[in-house]
Structure formats: C-alpha cells, structure tokens
Design an enzyme around this catalytic site. Sequence first.
Site, PDB file in Angstrom:
ATOM      1  N   LYS A  63      19.602  -2.202 -45.921  1.00  0.00           N
ATOM      2  CA  LYS A  63      19.101  -2.157 -47.017  1.00  0.00           C
ATOM      3  C   LYS A  63      19.086  -3.271 -47.253  1.00  0.00           C
ATOM      4  O   LYS A  63      18.047  -3.645 -48.098  1.00  0.00           O
ATOM      5  CB  LYS A  63      19.992  -1.402 -48.491  1.00  0.00           C
TER       6      LYS A  63
ATOM      7  N   ARG B  93      24.940   0.402 -55.337  1.00  0.00           N
ATOM      8  CA  ARG B  93      23.859   1.171 -53.611  1.00  0.00           C
ATOM      9  C   ARG B  93      24.641   0.544 -52.871  1.00  0.00           C
ATOM     10  O   ARG B  93      24.918  -0.297 -52.650  1.00  0.00           O
ATOM     11  CB  ARG B  93      22.504   0.710 -53.579  1.00  0.00           C
TER      12      ARG B  93
ATOM     13  N   GLY C 102      21.149   9.402 -48.210  1.00  0.00           N
ATOM     14  CA  GLY C 102      22.419  10.451 -48.979  1.00  0.00           C
ATOM     15  C   GLY C 102      24.148  10.893 -48.549  1.00  0.00           C
ATOM     16  O   GLY C 102      24.480  11.599 -48.789  1.00  0.00           O
TER      17      GLY C 102
ATOM     18  N   MET D  57      26.311   8.307 -48.968  1.00  0.00           N
ATOM     19  CA  MET D  57      27.112   7.416 -49.407  1.00  0.00           C
ATOM     20  C   MET D  57      26.436   7.616 -50.968  1.00  0.00           C
ATOM     21  O   MET D  57      25.372   8.080 -50.914  1.00  0.00           O
ATOM     22  CB  MET D  57      27.782   6.175 -48.783  1.00  0.00           C
TER      23      MET D  57
ATOM     24  N   ARG E 239      12.609   0.261 -44.788  1.00  0.00           N
ATOM     25  CA  ARG E 239      13.153   0.695 -43.873  1.00  0.00           C
ATOM     26  C   ARG E 239      12.064   1.196 -42.477  1.00  0.00           C
ATOM     27  O   ARG E 239      11.468   1.791 -42.495  1.00  0.00           O
ATOM     28  CB  ARG E 239      14.713   1.397 -43.601  1.00  0.00           C
TER      29      ARG E 239
ATOM     30  N   HIS F 218      15.861  15.901 -49.191  1.00  0.00           N
ATOM     31  CA  HIS F 218      17.038  15.926 -48.417  1.00  0.00           C
ATOM     32  C   HIS F 218      17.478  16.659 -47.259  1.00  0.00           C
ATOM     33  O   HIS F 218      17.538  16.890 -45.515  1.00  0.00           O
ATOM     34  CB  HIS F 218      19.243  16.254 -48.936  1.00  0.00           C
TER      35      HIS F 218
ATOM     36  N   ARG G 166      21.951  26.237  -7.660  1.00  0.00           N
ATOM     37  CA  ARG G 166      22.774  26.539  -7.236  1.00  0.00           C
ATOM     38  C   ARG G 166      23.006  28.383  -7.014  1.00  0.00           C
ATOM     39  O   ARG G 166      22.098  28.618  -7.725  1.00  0.00           O
ATOM     40  CB  ARG G 166      23.526  27.053  -8.812  1.00  0.00           C
TER      41      ARG G 166
ATOM     42  N   ARG H 206      22.760  24.165  -2.827  1.00  0.00           N
ATOM     43  CA  ARG H 206      23.852  23.983  -3.060  1.00  0.00           C
ATOM     44  C   ARG H 206      25.206  25.170  -2.965  1.00  0.00           C
ATOM     45  O   ARG H 206      24.404  26.203  -3.033  1.00  0.00           O
ATOM     46  CB  ARG H 206      24.572  23.719  -4.279  1.00  0.00           C
TER      47      ARG H 206
ATOM     48  N   GLU I  92      32.385  15.275  -5.885  1.00  0.00           N
ATOM     49  CA  GLU I  92      32.672  15.477  -7.627  1.00  0.00           C
ATOM     50  C   GLU I  92      34.700  15.313  -7.230  1.00  0.00           C
ATOM     51  O   GLU I  92      34.764  16.482  -8.159  1.00  0.00           O
ATOM     52  CB  GLU I  92      32.490  16.553  -7.048  1.00  0.00           C
TER      53      GLU I  92
ATOM     54  N   SER J  20      25.360  13.661  -4.003  1.00  0.00           N
ATOM     55  CA  SER J  20      25.302  14.246  -4.272  1.00  0.00           C
ATOM     56  C   SER J  20      26.313  13.695  -5.246  1.00  0.00           C
ATOM     57  O   SER J  20      27.364  14.590  -5.332  1.00  0.00           O
ATOM     58  CB  SER J  20      24.512  15.510  -5.143  1.00  0.00           C
TER      59      SER J  20
ATOM     60  N   GLY K 158      28.567  15.282  -7.949  1.00  0.00           N
ATOM     61  CA  GLY K 158      29.154  15.958  -9.509  1.00  0.00           C
ATOM     62  C   GLY K 158      29.772  15.689  -9.919  1.00  0.00           C
ATOM     63  O   GLY K 158      31.018  16.208 -10.314  1.00  0.00           O
ATOM     64  N   THR K 159      29.174  15.246 -10.671  1.00  0.00           N
ATOM     65  CA  THR K 159      30.281  14.407 -11.970  1.00  0.00           C
ATOM     66  C   THR K 159      30.965  14.856 -13.824  1.00  0.00           C
ATOM     67  O   THR K 159      31.960  14.610 -13.826  1.00  0.00           O
ATOM     68  CB  THR K 159      29.281  13.213 -12.811  1.00  0.00           C
ATOM     69  N   ASN K 160      30.791  16.355 -13.204  1.00  0.00           N
ATOM     70  CA  ASN K 160      31.218  17.181 -13.867  1.00  0.00           C
ATOM     71  C   ASN K 160      33.298  17.449 -13.352  1.00  0.00           C
ATOM     72  O   ASN K 160      33.648  16.887 -14.245  1.00  0.00           O
ATOM     73  CB  ASN K 160      30.870  18.366 -14.266  1.00  0.00           C
ATOM     74  N   ASP K 161      32.972  18.068 -12.319  1.00  0.00           N
ATOM     75  CA  ASP K 161      34.111  18.056 -11.847  1.00  0.00           C
ATOM     76  C   ASP K 161      34.736  16.388 -10.793  1.00  0.00           C
ATOM     77  O   ASP K 161      35.715  16.685 -11.687  1.00  0.00           O
ATOM     78  CB  ASP K 161      34.038  18.401 -10.033  1.00  0.00           C
TER      79      ASP K 161
ATOM     80  N   CYS L 261      24.231  15.125 -10.434  1.00  0.00           N
ATOM     81  CA  CYS L 261      23.412  16.389 -10.467  1.00  0.00           C
ATOM     82  C   CYS L 261      24.498  16.750 -10.779  1.00  0.00           C
ATOM     83  O   CYS L 261      24.045  18.349 -11.693  1.00  0.00           O
ATOM     84  CB  CYS L 261      23.452  17.345  -8.948  1.00  0.00           C
TER      85      CYS L 261
ATOM     86  N   TYR M  36      18.302   8.312  -7.657  1.00  0.00           N
ATOM     87  CA  TYR M  36      17.649   9.765  -8.260  1.00  0.00           C
ATOM     88  C   TYR M  36      18.716  10.139  -8.982  1.00  0.00           C
ATOM     89  O   TYR M  36      20.009  10.601  -9.367  1.00  0.00           O
ATOM     90  CB  TYR M  36      16.416  10.965  -7.631  1.00  0.00           C
TER      91      TYR M  36
END
Lengths: 890, 890
Positions: free
Chosen positions: B22, B92, B101, B103, B336, B456, B562, B618, B759, B778, B780-783, B846, B866
């Site tokens: 602001k 302000r 809204g 602050m 803004r 709001h 899967r 898989r 993974e 591939s 397996g970024t979760n595991d 994946c 990919y």
Amino acid sequence: MTKRVYLFREGNATMRDLLGGKGANLAEMSNIGLPVPAGFTVTTEVCTEYYEGGEKLPEGLMDEVRAAVADVEKDMGKKFGDPNNALLLSVRSGSRFSMPGMMDTVLNLGLNAETLAGLEKSSGSSRFVWDSNRRFIMMFSDVVLGVSKHKFEALFGELKKRKGVTQDTDLTAEDLKEASNEFLALVQKERGVGFPSDPWEQLELATEAVFQSWNTDRAKVYRKKERIPDEFGTAVNIQAMVYGNLGDDCGTGVAFTRDPSTGENLLYGEYLMNAQGEDVVAGVRTPVPISQLETQNKAVYDEFVAVCHKLEGHYKDMQDLEFTIEKGRLFMLQCRSGKRTGPAAVNLAVDMVEEGLITKEEAIVRVEAAHLDQLLHPRIDTNYVAENSIKPVTKGLAASPGAAVGKAVFDSDTAQRLANAGEKVLLVREETNPDDVHGMLAAQGILTARGGKTSHAAVVARGFGIPCVAGCESISVDYATRSFDVNGVTVSEGDVISVNGSTGEVFVQELPLIAADVSGSFGTLMGWCDEARTLGVRTNADNPRDSRQALDFGAEGIGLCRTEHMFFEPDRLPVVRDMILAKSDAQRDAALQKLLGVQEDDFAGIFEAMDGKPVTIRLIDPPLHEFLPSHADLLKEVVELRVAVNLTGGEATKALLEEKETMLKTVEGMHEFNPMMGLRGVRLSIILPGLVAMQTRAIMQAACKLQKRGVTVLPEIMIPLVGHVNELKNVQTQLEAVAKAVQEETGVEVAYKFGTMIEIPRAALTADEIAEYAEFFSFGTNDLTQMCFGYSRDDAEGKFLQEYVEQKILPRNPFETIDADGVGELMRIGVEKGRKQRKGLKCGICGEHGGDPESIFLCHKLGLDYVSCSPFRVPIARLAAAQAAIADKS
Amino acid sequence: MTKRVYLFREGNATMRDLLGGKGANLAEMSNIGLPVPAGFTVTTEVCTEYYEGGEKLPEGLMDEVRAAVADVEKDMGKKFGDPNNALLLSVRSGSRFSMPGMMDTVLNLGLNAETLAGLEKSSGSSRFVWDSNRRFIMMFSDVVLGVSKHKFEALFGELKKRKGVTQDTDLTAEDLKEASNEFLALVQKERGVGFPSDPWEQLELATEAVFQSWNTDRAKVYRKKERIPDEFGTAVNIQAMVYGNLGDDCGTGVAFTRDPSTGENLLYGEYLMNAQGEDVVAGVRTPVPISQLETQNKAVYDEFVAVCHKLEGHYKDMQDLEFTIEKGRLFMLQCRSGKRTGPAAVNLAVDMVEEGLITKEEAIVRVEAAHLDQLLHPRIDTNYVAENSIKPVTKGLAASPGAAVGKAVFDSDTAQRLANAGEKVLLVREETNPDDVHGMLAAQGILTARGGKTSHAAVVARGFGIPCVAGCESISVDYATRSFDVNGVTVSEGDVISVNGSTGEVFVQELPLIAADVSGSFGTLMGWCDEARTLGVRTNADNPRDSRQALDFGAEGIGLCRTEHMFFEPDRLPVVRDMILAKSDAQRDAALQKLLGVQEDDFAGIFEAMDGKPVTIRLIDPPLHEFLPSHADLLKEVVELRVAVNLTGGEATKALLEEKETMLKTVEGMHEFNPMMGLRGVRLSIILPGLVAMQTRAIMQAACKLQKRGVTVLPEIMIPLVGHVNELKNVQTQLEAVAKAVQEETGVEVAYKFGTMIEIPRAALTADEIAEYAEFFSFGTNDLTQMCFGYSRDDAEGKFLQEYVEQKILPRNPFETIDADGVGELMRIGVEKGRKQRKGLKCGICGEHGGDPESIFLCHKLGLDYVSCSPFRVPIARLAAAQAAIADKS
C-alpha cells in the site's frame, strides 16, 4: 582347450581355487617329497561347467580322466580294472574352503567280481577283500545310487547278531562275503537294476556324484552359515587306494600338528589299527591317542613326526592331517590348515610369532573374529559348583570348549524349532552326522554318546564355537522315549542340563555361567591389535556393570548409552506412564521430577565407571506408546468387560471398564501406522521438550557432582533421529541452556558436547548443514539401513529377508553387515559433508554393525573415528580394526 | 541511522519490501501525479525492530514521525491537534503482500474535545463531526484499547431503536453526540481509564496497534495459508484524512480497472455516497455500481476513468483501487494489482497480450496455479436442472465463480469441525468477517445475506477459489435456531443446499456437479505454455474415464496407473481375498485366472483411450493385508463371539466363531509393525511371483489385442519399490518371459518397456546399477520423502508435521512440495547416475508432487522428462512447466 584334469605333480598349494584345498595340498605334499599315493584332480571349473551344462559331465572329460588314470597306473604298477593286478581308486570331493563331512566320498572303486578274485589272490587276505567290497558297495550305493546306508547298516547289524559277534573285526571272510551278497541283493531290490560292475562306469558315476553332493541341502546350509559362495564348486580328487585295513601292521588316523583345542605345541590326534579312515572320523569305533603309535610302531611314528615338522615349517601354520599305514608304510592322504578353537587360534598365533615363524601382523590377520567370540564364551561358575557340592553326573570328551546350559532335546528339527521359539536347548545325540548341522547350530551345546575328538560332532562344534562334550559313553540315549539314562538318572526331553566342553563334564541341572576371563596370549594379541589399528573402539552400555565389563575388554569409551532402557525398569515404568498420561503440566512436571532423580543416579554410576573416557548418551528415542499396554490386549479386556457389565453390572466391574476404556482411548490416540517412522527421537523432544530437558539436567547434574569429586566426566549428549538441521538447532539450543544452568547452579564446568545420530537418509545428505550445530556424528546404521532400503527390520527379517539372501537377491542380511553400496554411500556422503563444514568432526558408529568385522572394515575405509559395539564384541572390534589397518597398508 | 519513515514523495512502487504494498503504491501514485492525500510510511523494518525489541516501538521513532507529520501539515495546510484547524489522520497497515481485512486500521485519528469543537465550526457540519467521532471512538477502542466493537454496535443499535430510526443516516448530530458520550462511558467502564485525548498519544498507540495486528491469530492463519513469511512484518501508513461522509457531494468506493470475476475490460466497482470506506468494504450497507457515478457526478466519474487508464498503462495490470470523493474532489487512497478469479486471470493475461500491453511469456508468468485450479472448478449440471425443472429458491450476487454443494452450517467452528470429519459443508452467514476465515477455508462454498461483490466474503472467496454467493438479501439467517428462511422455505443446519457462485443462484437441494469446460483464453494460454515448456506432462489415471478427462486437459500420456485400485472394487475384492487366502497353488491359480480376465479389460479400456500415448502401469504395490478385514474389528468380533458361544453355544455361532478365528489368525500372521516398509512392491513379486506374472499377462494380452485392432499401444510396465538391482533383475527377467510368450501366442509385437519406480533411497544411490535393467525411471516422491525423512506420512501429518511447519522447523510440508535439499538431492543423484549408465534414460515423477508448481520447477531443474499428476492438475503442470522454462531462460 582348458585343462580339466591335473596330476598331483602338476599342481601346487597356490592352486586352491582351481584344485580345491585338498587337491592343492595333495599336489604340494607330493612336490615336497612326502609319501602321497598317486592321483589327480578334476578341477572346480568342471563342477561349474557341470551345473551350467544342465548337470552333465562335459564332453571329453572322461578321456582326460582315462589319460590321468594311465599315469597313476604307471606310478603304482597296477591297472584299473585289471583282474590280475587291479588298481583301486578313491574319489573325494575338495572345494576351495573346507566343508568337513559335507560332501561325498567313494572308496575302493574298481572292485567287481573279476578284480575281487585277483585281489583275493594277490593280497592273500580274503577277509580284507570282502571287507573292502562290502564297504564299497555300501558307500557307492549310498552316494551314487541313492540307497541309504542305513539300510545296509541294518542288514549288517542283523548279520552280526546272526553270527553272534559284536565287533566288525570278529566277522570272517565268509561272513563278509555273505554281507556283500546281501548288499548286492538290496541294491537290486531297491533300484531294480544290478550294481554296475564296469570300473570305468563306476568312476564316471562317482565323479558325477561328487559334483552332485555340492548341492545337497546340508552343503547349502553349511555354505550359507560360512558364507561360501555357491558358485565356487568342488573339485574331485581321484587317487590310488592305500589300505589301513590290510592287517594289524596297517592303520589309519587323523592328527593335528598342535593341539587344536588349546594351541599347545604337542602332536594331537587319534588312530585305529586295521581300519579305514572313515572308521576314525565317523566315530563308530573309539580310536586311541596318536602318542600310542610310538610304542606300537616307532619307525612309522618317527617318520610321521618328521612329516609334521616339515609341513608346519612349510605352511607356517598348524596342520590337520590324514594318514594311512599300509603294511608298515606311511602314506599322507590329506593336509590342510587345521580348524582350531578360539583359545587355540590366539595361542598359536602368539606362539608362532615368538617362535619367529610369522610376524605380528600375520598373527593378527590369522585370528578370526569367530575365534575371539568363542574365547569370550561363558564358563560354569565353579564357586557355585563348589559351594553347593555339585558333582557332574558323568564325564565325556572335552570336544569343544565353553560351557552351555539348556533343555535336552534329541533331534535336530526339535532343536531348531525350540531355538527359533527362543528356548535354550542342548542337542543330545548318540552321534551326529552332517544331517544334524541345523540342529547343532541352533543349540547352546552338544552332547554325544559316541565318537572321539575328531568325530563329526567335535569338528563341527569347534568350527562354530559351540561347546561340545563328545563320546560320553556312559549315557544311553533312547530316541523312542526321548530321554537318556546316565548312572541311574533319567533325563527326559525338556529337562535342563549343563555341559562343560572344556572339561567334558555333564551336569543334570541348571548351572550359572560366568564370562570367560581373558589374559595371556589374548592380552598379547590385543596389545598388538591396539598398536596396529587407527580406529577407536567404544562400547554400547546402559549401566555401570556393562560399562565395567567393556572396560575389561578394552573399550575406550561409551559410544551409545540408551536412556530408554532405564525407563523400562519395573520401578520406573509407572512413573513414565504417569508422565505420558498426565492431564496437566503440573502432573507431568511431577513425574519428570521423580525421573530426574533416578536418571541422575543412572548416569552417575556410568560416569564413575568410565572415569576419563567419553560417554555418549542418547536422549530418549522410542515412541511413547512403547511404554503403554498393548492395544490388542486392552481391546480384548474392554470387550470382555463390556459383556460382563451387561450381564452382571457390578459397580467394580463398571469402574474397571471405565479405567480400561480410558487407557484404550489413550492408546488408540497414540496409535501409529508405522511407529518406526512416527513420533519418536528428536520429534518427541520438539513436541514434548520437558522430557529431554529433564534428561539433560540429570546428565549434567551427575556430571557436575562427580567432577567435583575428582572424576573426569566427558559427556556427549546425542540427539537422535535428526533429519533437518532445524530440529537439531531447536532442541540443542534449549538443552544448551539447561546445561549452562546446571553448571551455573553447581559452579562446576564440564567438558560436554552436543551431537547427533546420523540415521535418517536426509541427515546424511545434508550433513554439512547439520554439522554447523552438531559437535559429533554417530551413524545409527540400523535405522539408516531401514530407511535406505525401506525395510522395517521387525517385518523384513520374518517376511522376506531370509528369502532374499537365499535367492541371492541380497548378498547378505544388511542388518548384520553394512550394505556398502547404499548405506555405506550415505555414510560416505555424511562424513565428507560433515567434515567439510566442521574440520575434524568426530564420527562414529553405534549400530549393531559396530561389532561386525566386515562392517568395521568399511568404517575404517570411510575414515570414522571409532566404532561402538556391545561389550563382548569389543575385542572383536579391536581385532577387526587392526586387520582393516593392516589390509589398508598393503 | 537507518531511515524509518518515508514521505510518499520519497518512495516508489519498487520499494514494496520496505514500505509494504500500500505504501509503495501510494508513493508511486503521488509521484505520477495522481490525487493522493499527503502522508508517509513507517517501514516494515520498524515492525521487525518492534518484535525483536520485545514489542516496544524503537527509540526516536516518534521524533521521525513528528517530523513527517509536520510535512503533511504543510502540504494540507492543517495542523495535527490544532483546535482551530485540525489535521486528522488515518493509520493503516500495509505489508509486502496484500492481506485483505487481516490487519487493523484507525481512521479520524486526532479527534478530541478541542479539535471536535474546531472542526464543527470549520466544516459547518455538526452531524459529520459527531459521526466521525463516534466512528473514531469505536475503531480506536476496538483496535487499540481492546474493547470489542460489537459492544459499541450493540449500544448504537439500542440508540437507533430508542430514536426510532433504522438507517444510520437518519440519526441527527445530537443523536451521534449522545452515541459518542455513551461510547466514552463504555470505554471508561471497560478499561477503568478515560479515552486518550492527546492526539500524539493516539498516534503512538495506533501505530503500535497496527504492528500488534500483524500477529493476531487470524493474520497468522492467513499467512500460513498464503505462505507469507512471519518475518516480513507490516508497514504503517499515516495519511491525511479525506472524507466521503461530509455530505451528499461526498462518497467513497472501491473499483477494479477490469472485471475481476471475468476479466472483461469494463470498469467494475461499487460506491456509496456520504459514507466512509469501511461502509463499502464491511458490507454493512449495500453499495451501488460504479457506473451510476457517471449520472451522479460526470466530472468526477470521468476523472476517475482517466485515473484508471493511467494506472493500468503504468502498471500493465488490472488495478484494485480505493477512492474517496470529498466535496466533489477525487482522492485516490489505494491502488494495487487486483485479485482476480481464475477465469479473469486467464482472460486478462490473454487480452493484455492481444492489446500489446504484455508479452506471451509475461502472460504465462502472471497466471498462477491457483487461478487454473479455480478455473477447473466443477459447475452445476444444467441438463439435470432443466430435465428436472429445478428452480433456484433465490438469487444473490455472483461473488466467486464455481458451484458448490454441501450441508448448511451457520458458524465457522462448526464448518471446520464437520469438514475435518470429512463432511462437505456450505457456510451460511449474515455476513463474514476476518474471524471466519478458517470456516470459509473449510467450506465447499459460502452464502451470505449481506455484502457486495467486494465484501469480505466475496474477496476472500475469490482469493481462495471458493464458490460464493454474497448479498443474498432474501434469506434471513437465524443463528439461534441454526436455520435460514428463504421465500417460505426453512433450511436447517445439516440440510444440503447448492450454490452457483457464477450466477448467484441458490438451490435448497443437492445438485450434481460437472467439471468445467475449458476453452477460449484458457486454450490460448495453454497453447503458449506448451510452446514454452520443455517438461512433458502426463497424468495419473487408473481407468478410462480419468484417462479421457486428462487427455482433454492436455495430458501426453499416463505416468502412473495404479493397478491395486482395481482390486478394491467390490466385484473383485472377494477374488483377491481368495487369492491371498488360497491354501493350495491350484486355489491361488484359479483366483489369479479370474483376475486375469478383469485386469485385461481394465487395461484394454485405458489403452484404447490413450491411443498412441505411453501408458505407465505400476504392478501391485500395497501389502496384501490391506485387502483383508481390519485386525481390531476381527478381534472385537471374535471376543464377542467367544462370549456368545460360552453363554448359548449355538452351532451356527460356533461355526461363525471358527471362521472368524481363522481369518483373525491369518490377519495376525500377516501383521506388520511398519507395513509401509514391509512386504509390498517388488518384494511381493519375489515372494509371490504369480500375481505380477498375471498382471503382466493381462497388460500384454490387452496390448496385443488392441494393437491388432489398429490402436497404438505403448505400455511401460513399472516395478515398484526396487531398492537393489537384483530385485529388478529377478522380477524383470521373469516378466520379460511372460511378455514374450504373450507376443508369441498372439503373433503381435508391442513396443513395451520395463522400468522401475525410484522411491527407495538406496535405489537413487545405486541408480547406475539399476539403470542397467530399467528402461525408464519414475520417481515416487511420496515414498522417497517418507524414507528420506524417516516420516510415515499417515502418522507424521497427524502427529507432528503441522507443528513442525508452524514452528518453522520445516519450511513447508515435504509431502506437498518436494524437499529440494534432501529428496531433491536423491533425485539429482538418481538422474545423474541413471543417465551415466543408460544415455538419455527417460525419467519422470509420479508422486502427488507432480502437480505442485514449486516441485515442477525442481523437476525442470533436475532435467526430468515429464511430470505426472491427477487429471485436474494437468493444466497447472503445463503452466508451471512453462513458467519453469521461462525462469530458466532469464
């Protein structure tokens, strides 16, 4: 074309990989002029070819064999299959590493109706010929034709009964001929075809049978235990027969150039006159000590002693020998480096350095981890025995040192099953055979009624460091009732007995065992190891007793003191539960306050014991639900109580139900799907900082108090399971404040450090960031292995890891030996990045791997400062560290 | 000394970090000659100083403020606190990033008895002065003194009732004076001290209050959601007041230079005459559209339009403006970059490229992932509505696009609670305020009775992409009965309603929703993204429907299919259980045979949909016990049945007990302590090879069949959870044989590949060895995240991860955005080693991270081929991939 067959004169001792140990040593002995019957070796490569070719002998092999046999014929002046002057052959296995009794042998090969008749004439002993023949038929049929030898033994037993004799030697030539005929009839009945009479067919079939014996189940079990690769294969040694059973001027024996039990420099062994070697080894007849040969035939004895000296000087090691005396003439049938007990290995190595035979470094390299392990075996508490006037019920041969206590069991399958279920068992057998190995390995100790110190039971037990009393002839084993009688006492399966393998004593009660004391040669060797090694050796110990034990074994500090073990003690567990279940901060603080006092005492005791040596204390690690009752138990109780309340509705039952329901709810609230990767370690410290603050206060209060009393205290406070530098930063900042506060309160300064476990892969990968705060690293290779492989050890070992090792998917269990390529790579990254950030960062390892020799080699290679292991593994770690340093130099 | 206070003429738009958004824009507007009331900014650094100094204003700050006020006084020709010519100030907040809204603000600062009297004289409007005064007392007391504004509103409501008026504007000056006095009395009563009358004291307190408002709970919640770092702090903007409530030639409003809902190039906004800005924003009075200003005051309207054009040309973006008209004179109070809906963001970006304002690349960078996410929101199925003649019960303002269905709830806590329990809820409020944000975030959609499109509720809903119907005045909400009435219908809490935020329609029933169709500007933008990006985008899809959906969204293949999801379908689960519980190979084979047929159909459907595009399938991954009943349930049943059998003993009960006991035993036998790291993935394939052989056969049979029909099938068979090359080698060798066999049987060749998930940390560390066999990787970024951190996601997210993010131990949840330093490092090692072994090895990802923009940036940086994500994230991935490529270039 690759050479497949080597005459003994074409080989030497360095060709062990190709010719197997036995073949290489037979060649070597021939070449240094010792009396070895002529023969040759079919190489181990042929065994590999055999299996790769779909279990077929390679084409042309038998032509090479025929040529070699011709050479033997020339040498021996006999002809294979010649009715008038028949050469008989032995066919034996022989792999790179000794696998005693594991594989098959055929003797007296070449006998048939024609050669029998000729031999009967030329030897002048019908009895010898028919004895050889019945042995040959049984062995060949058992090994080659698959007709169990037990069937022959049964027939033979009946024959002896019929003839009214007890000793084999009481049978006449006619009796033995009768036995041969019965045996041939048995083969015809069992196999539907006659026994092969063509000597060349016999030779080909026997050669193939030796290759086949490489892959029996018992051989595989043995190799797995001994880590011998399946692809090594066995050689086949084909050699002219000589006879120990041609009469009373004949004999056969086995001997060691020194005592393999103690290492004492005395000829050690046994022999039997008028017998074949198998009679000695199998323990069927109890042989006499080698020293008696001196009186029986001094010339042969002297020649044998001279051979022993020559061989020890040549090989610079204690030798295990087989020999035969044929009509007063000595023949050497085998020599190899002798298996030895732990004490013997150490004594031998130290003695040989003192005799100038080998160097200190050679001595260090020659002693194996397993030797020391065995040396450190417990022994029977003799004070207890004396005080209680306990007498052994009987005494057998002291066949493998160390004492053992356990429930008597009478077959190997039961031994294995009970041992797997956590029972301590003692295997009691009439005699053992290679089919018993799995039971022997599972047992605390072994007791046999028959067989000498070189019987199967004795050799295997010593090899594996299992206490063994053998040839205990006063016990009579009854497999049917699963019990044994000894001097009027009946011991049934499940009764606890004790054996002392160092004295041969057997006790029919449970005796207390105490640790071995280690001194003399052991101390000398350990001193040499300490000079040679660069890697430090610490111990894992959670109490003063273990700390002192480890100090006795040479530990240079504590690498891992697990504080949670202290919480499980019965007087503390309720307080720990109060802390976990606290409903208010005040309740929690009260419980923590109670724990503070006991923890302070815990640490004070350890610090006192370790005066002047560093003590690494790990703050609490496991998830808190480990301190609460199990979910399944609670659930069962609650369901049952609910039913009870519905039926009877007593007030007390209702109140109990309510209490259990509350606890169940708490436990359910704390349930984790994968607790190994849940709320534990440093995570707990962040969620519940009061607990580690208490622990740090206890450590520092104990340290300050002792330091004031003149003890040098070097606490290293270790924060577990850090994966991100901010976890360490957060907790360490809070705990530094506690440490400083205690020092201010007490006015004492202590040289403490804060550091971390590296046991999360991310910690290793970001070790540079973590080393900004950590003053030391300790690799927790158990968790690191779990997460690097994604294996939960608790699950993997039961569900698939064994299968993985068996199928060769993994070379070994990575929880036993560090996986160098994966876990080792994370360690390498961790050390490198950590030291890049903080010069000279102290790095150690405190997983169970710290006591595994191969893992210790890796730790040396990675440049760690120390390994830490359980007290009893400390000497092994000192040895392995020295061996690693020596290997590094060369 | 660091400069702490900047006059507007000293700043500019680039100083956003220091002056807040602001402040920087007020400075910029001043400098480009727009009518901005004079003022200055206290920097964000002072806020940091304030918190670091223990929540104290830095020494000397107020001297700098006094100097700046003097400058404003000169500019405005008034004097702060001067009874005769008082300058009033607004105070302000203003941080780097807009937090609408969140602050606090205080207006009319400087009023006291003396200045009031003077202003009454100089303004000539008693009513205005007393109106300003009662507003000032309420705001200041609420924000600075902690006396809730609701108490003032209650007093004010009573006063209006007493005076018999409904509109504030109907109150007289005397009434407002009465209100002021009552307000002052309330402050005295609540706080025990009088209201501060010294303007400088007011200014100092208000400045501090703004800093304080940075750390309210609601502000923290908002920042967490928006990922705004806590340490940024807020600036304080102090500015001369101008008045929209000096009479009917005064007014105030908010506007966007284009339609923020649609992006249409039309001035968009609302204003109220004779009002202060808060009246518009708070939604207390419903304002009128900006277009009406043209009729009401053409000169001011034209000037405003000119200002809008100037600002858009200057900033090259749609602007969000606040303005006040004081006695016919336009003042700009804020500008803004305007928040916009997803469709608006896309349309604006594309329009501005076509207008030549920005480049294609700028357009791509400007659109946010969240915009697209919103664009892809579901809408009501209009066919269903038409066919069933469904009419909306009422219509409000279309405040945030998209449709939502859920149970009506009437407060934010309930909304959050039910949403956490998995319920879909619609939050229904009279109006919303910043205290409601957590409930709004938890709701599917929002319905308010009052407030305009810039209320709001509307602003927040659009910001978060939540459908919203605002200002729906025909509904009357009764919080007491937790219901609302609308046109004769009563909707109670829990009743399901539907809203259409794109039309404002409200339905009192559950309507089916369908996916948004995406075309026009969206298509254009996506086309530009595809030109710009180098990273491929695939989808995770387990069935033909999802496959087609993903193709519509631009997926270039399937990155993860899967197969176990197929097993959970109710017609298959019993067969899967038969397979698991099989007591013989024959039983197992029969079950596998049944599954073969259904799996073949599964795959055929997907291959057909993906004609010509690669499909990565898989093989089975989860532990088999996931397909069996839960242990706790079985245990409960068994315990209950046991009691029942004991009591009544019926045969049927006994049989049931037996059955359940058997199942319980099986489940217990399969129990794992840490199933995530147990017998699953490739480990299953090795222990139970029949299952994956069946799957491979099904894949290949489907592939061959379709290929024969002219479909191009590119199956990529993926083996999960490989940690050691031998696992892959073993399974791949077996499956290659199956694949070859199917091709031979069918006479069709298919271009299939075998590859693996990376993974397990060890797989990444030994990727060179693994790439010898794997034809693709591939991640397996979760595991991989689970094991790299040692976190079980199921446990960590509930037990400590939230706390970790809140405590800043982790910058963010690593399961949402890939941890670049740890997991990213493993990926880097994996790609590098893998491609070293196999040139040009195809690498993808994946895990769920494949749809997270920041993670996609990392994947681009690591050189992956990919990313794969859920169908609805495909456009977002295309956008993020393009943004990553553009960022890479610069």
